[in-house]
Design a protein around this motif. Structure first.
Motif, short mmCIF file in Angstrom:
data_model
loop_
_atom_site.label_atom_id
_atom_site.label_comp_id
_atom_site.label_asym_id
_atom_site.label_seq_id
_atom_site.Cartn_x
_atom_site.Cartn_y
_atom_site.Cartn_z
N SER A 103 0.84 -1.19 0.00
CA SER A 103 0.00 0.00 0.00
C SER A 103 0.87 1.24 0.00
O SER A 103 1.88 1.30 0.70
N GLY A 104 0.49 2.23 -0.80
CA GLY A 104 1.23 3.48 -0.83
C GLY A 104 0.99 4.24 -2.11
O GLY A 104 0.01 4.02 -2.80
N LEU A 105 1.90 5.16 -2.42
CA LEU A 105 1.75 5.99 -3.61
C LEU A 105 1.91 5.22 -4.90
O LEU A 105 1.43 5.62 -5.94
N PHE A 106 2.64 4.09 -4.87
CA PHE A 106 2.73 3.19 -6.01
C PHE A 106 2.95 1.79 -5.47
O PHE A 106 3.16 1.59 -4.29
N GLY A 107 2.92 0.80 -6.35
CA GLY A 107 3.12 -0.59 -5.94
C GLY A 107 4.58 -0.98 -5.96
O GLY A 107 5.33 -0.66 -5.04
N ILE A 108 5.01 -1.64 -7.01
CA ILE A 108 6.39 -2.09 -7.14
C ILE A 108 6.94 -1.57 -8.46
O ILE A 108 6.32 -1.73 -9.51
N ARG A 109 8.12 -0.99 -8.41
CA ARG A 109 8.82 -0.55 -9.61
C ARG A 109 10.12 -1.34 -9.70
O ARG A 109 10.88 -1.40 -8.74
#
Length: 127
Positions: free
Chosen positions: A85-91
């Motif tokens: 959870s957050g501003l994006f997932g996985i990069r």
């Protein structure tokens, strides 16, 4: 003709920024895992943290583990039944990999994304 006071548009902008910032979650703790052979396992009950995993490190998210946005750079992330959870997932970049099997990703911004894959990297996710 409508007259706009000099602070009218500025006040609207300030109000819009304040409302947006108030809707964001409090900052999560940040964690870094780096270097060949470096490993860490996120266990259920651990604090949710934003992760940077790089240079040959491996992050494992155990079933029920919580993670914030995760940046993977020439490293790997493995997880089963995770909660990200957050501003994006996985990069994932620069030959890194992510293999997530089940769980959820929740984005806390209307501008968020699930993440991305670039530079010869791989991401696999199953439900």
């Amino acid at each position: 003709m409508t007259a706009i006071t000099p602070c009218g548009p500025r006040r609207m902008l300030v109000t819009a920024i304040a409302v947006t910032l108030a809707a964001l979650p409090l900052a999560a703790a940040a964690a870094t895992l780096t270097g060949p052979g470096s490993t860490h396992t996120i266990q259920p009950g651990d604090l949710r943290e934003d992760w940077t995993v790089s240079d040959g490190a491996e992050l494992t998210i155990a079933a029920g583990g919580l993670a914030g946005p995760t940046q993977v750079d020439n490293a790997s992330v493995i997880g089963t039944d995770v909660d990200i959870s957050g501003l994006f997932g996985i990069r994932v970049a620069n030959g890194g990999s992510a293999d997530i099997n089940g769980g959820t990703m929740t984005f806390t911004s209307p501008f968020a994304d699930a993440g991305g894959v670039s530079s010869g990297s791989t991401m696999a996710s199953t439900r």
